[in-house]
Design an enzyme around this catalytic site. Sequence first.
Site, PDB file in Angstrom:
ATOM      1  N   LYS A 147      -0.940 -13.211  -2.513  1.00  0.00           N
ATOM      2  CA  LYS A 147       0.201 -11.762  -2.268  1.00  0.00           C
ATOM      3  C   LYS A 147      -0.256 -11.686  -0.885  1.00  0.00           C
ATOM      4  O   LYS A 147      -1.138 -11.834  -0.007  1.00  0.00           O
ATOM      5  CB  LYS A 147      -0.771 -11.042  -3.413  1.00  0.00           C
ATOM      6  N   ASP A 194       4.869  -8.625  -2.559  1.00  0.00           N
ATOM      7  CA  ASP A 194       4.455  -6.961  -3.071  1.00  0.00           C
ATOM      8  C   ASP A 194       4.596  -5.972  -1.566  1.00  0.00           C
ATOM      9  O   ASP A 194       3.563  -5.578  -1.019  1.00  0.00           O
ATOM     10  CB  ASP A 194       2.685  -6.941  -2.958  1.00  0.00           C
ATOM     11  N   LYS A 229       6.727  -3.862  -2.762  1.00  0.00           N
ATOM     12  CA  LYS A 229       6.880  -2.591  -3.764  1.00  0.00           C
ATOM     13  C   LYS A 229       7.699  -1.567  -3.485  1.00  0.00           C
ATOM     14  O   LYS A 229       7.784  -0.407  -2.603  1.00  0.00           O
ATOM     15  CB  LYS A 229       5.195  -1.688  -3.392  1.00  0.00           C
ATOM     16  N   THR A 241      -3.240   1.558  -8.951  1.00  0.00           N
ATOM     17  CA  THR A 241      -4.362   1.613  -8.942  1.00  0.00           C
ATOM     18  C   THR A 241      -5.378   2.733  -8.979  1.00  0.00           C
ATOM     19  O   THR A 241      -5.845   2.364  -8.844  1.00  0.00           O
ATOM     20  CB  THR A 241      -5.160   0.183  -9.963  1.00  0.00           C
ATOM     21  N   ARG A 289     -10.486  -8.009  -1.617  1.00  0.00           N
ATOM     22  CA  ARG A 289     -11.724  -7.683  -0.670  1.00  0.00           C
ATOM     23  C   ARG A 289     -12.563  -8.554  -1.887  1.00  0.00           C
ATOM     24  O   ARG A 289     -13.650  -8.896  -0.893  1.00  0.00           O
ATOM     25  CB  ARG A 289     -12.051  -6.245  -0.517  1.00  0.00           C
ATOM     26  N   ASP A 313      13.728   2.581  -3.021  1.00  0.00           N
ATOM     27  CA  ASP A 313      14.993   2.871  -2.147  1.00  0.00           C
ATOM     28  C   ASP A 313      15.906   3.256  -3.073  1.00  0.00           C
ATOM     29  O   ASP A 313      15.947   2.674  -4.273  1.00  0.00           O
ATOM     30  CB  ASP A 313      14.725   2.176  -1.133  1.00  0.00           C
TER      31      ASP A 313
HETATM   32  O1  C5P Z   1      -8.970  -5.321  -2.540  1.00  0.00           O
HETATM   33  P1  C5P Z   1      -8.042  -5.150  -3.548  1.00  0.00           P
HETATM   34  O2  C5P Z   1      -8.818  -6.457  -4.422  1.00  0.00           O
HETATM   35  O3  C5P Z   1      -8.420  -3.574  -3.841  1.00  0.00           O
HETATM   36  O4  C5P Z   1      -6.742  -5.817  -3.351  1.00  0.00           O
HETATM   37  C1  C5P Z   1      -5.514  -5.224  -4.224  1.00  0.00           C
HETATM   38  C2  C5P Z   1      -4.761  -5.397  -4.153  1.00  0.00           C
HETATM   39  O5  C5P Z   1      -3.624  -5.448  -4.823  1.00  0.00           O
HETATM   40  C3  C5P Z   1      -4.529  -4.901  -2.586  1.00  0.00           C
HETATM   41  O6  C5P Z   1      -3.428  -5.680  -1.919  1.00  0.00           O
HETATM   42  C4  C5P Z   1      -2.980  -3.969  -3.214  1.00  0.00           C
HETATM   43  O7  C5P Z   1      -1.853  -3.514  -2.387  1.00  0.00           O
HETATM   44  C5  C5P Z   1      -2.982  -4.533  -4.388  1.00  0.00           C
HETATM   45  N1  C5P Z   1      -2.264  -3.403  -5.307  1.00  0.00           N
HETATM   46  C6  C5P Z   1      -3.004  -2.652  -6.397  1.00  0.00           C
HETATM   47  N2  C5P Z   1      -2.455  -1.746  -6.769  1.00  0.00           N
HETATM   48  C7  C5P Z   1      -1.348  -1.707  -7.185  1.00  0.00           C
HETATM   49  C8  C5P Z   1      -0.547  -3.148  -6.851  1.00  0.00           C
HETATM   50  C9  C5P Z   1      -0.581  -3.905  -5.584  1.00  0.00           C
HETATM   51  O8  C5P Z   1      -4.278  -2.659  -5.323  1.00  0.00           O
HETATM   52  N3  C5P Z   1      -0.704  -0.411  -8.451  1.00  0.00           N
END
Ligand code: C5P
Length: 248
Positions: free
Chosen positions: A39, A66, A68, A130, A224, A71
């Site tokens: 991603k 990603d 998002k 989230t 992460r 606009d």
């Molecule tokens: O590090 P972590 O596992 O929290 O990363 C989650 C990834 O998912 C990040 O790149 C974040 O931008 C993305 N994301 C999210 N919630 C959403 C959409 C995308 O955490 N609703």
Amino acid sequence: MTTFDAHPRSSLIVALDFDSLTAAVKFAQQVADLVGMFKIGSQLFTNAGPDAVREISKLGTGVFLDLKFHDIPNTVAGAVLAAAAMPGLQLVNVHALGGTAMMRAAAQAISAGVPMGADRARLLAVTVLTSMDQKAIREVGIGGPPKSRVVKLAKLAQEAGVDGVVASVQEAKAIRKARGPEFLIVTPGVRPKEQSADDKDDQARTATPREAIKAGADFIVVGRPIIAAADPRAAAQAIVDEIAAAKA
Ligand code: C5P
């Protein structure tokens, strides 16, 4: 339309949240054979631009762009059209809160320029981030519990021609039930079991990979817990194993 293979690793999307393309490629090479997709989000894309998609797609894994988009419909359609032409692109997303007209324009753009019968990327809509809990959602003027809001946004997205949603595991089951087996569900906020209780980073709504798959997620997004792990290959493999066990 792009079809996704059934190997458990295909369900794992690793978020390349890096500042530099060099660092992202170096990392991605280490784990490419263990994951289904990488991603590329706003952090890497803002630093490296479309080269990020080109370089990562060379590793042979699919790419989820990603960004998002949120606009006016015409602008989003143009952005989705540009994204759809990128090599290796399998998923791209918009914010469902952009509304029906915007999502419809994006859905048309994702198929435009793709010959009939050829593979095309799939379009997702982000429901509610989230990282937002009920208080944060209410603060921006969105009433009601997150779950019912997310399920309503998923309905709106499907009716606008969007292929699936990004949502938290907590809402996946209700979305699957309401929107049927074909609608894609991608869940971020996933933390391996030993981490989920106390180390959620900035994610407010988290769950384990097993819970995600059991709730009906097609893909889980993990950042992460893999990219910051002491042993990223072991971390990725452990998650793939957990996906496999949940699917068995
Ligand atoms: O590090 P972590 O596992 O929290 O990363 C989650 C990834 O998912 C990040 O790149 C974040 O931008 C993305 N994301 C999210 N919630 C959403 C959409 C995308 O955490 N609703």
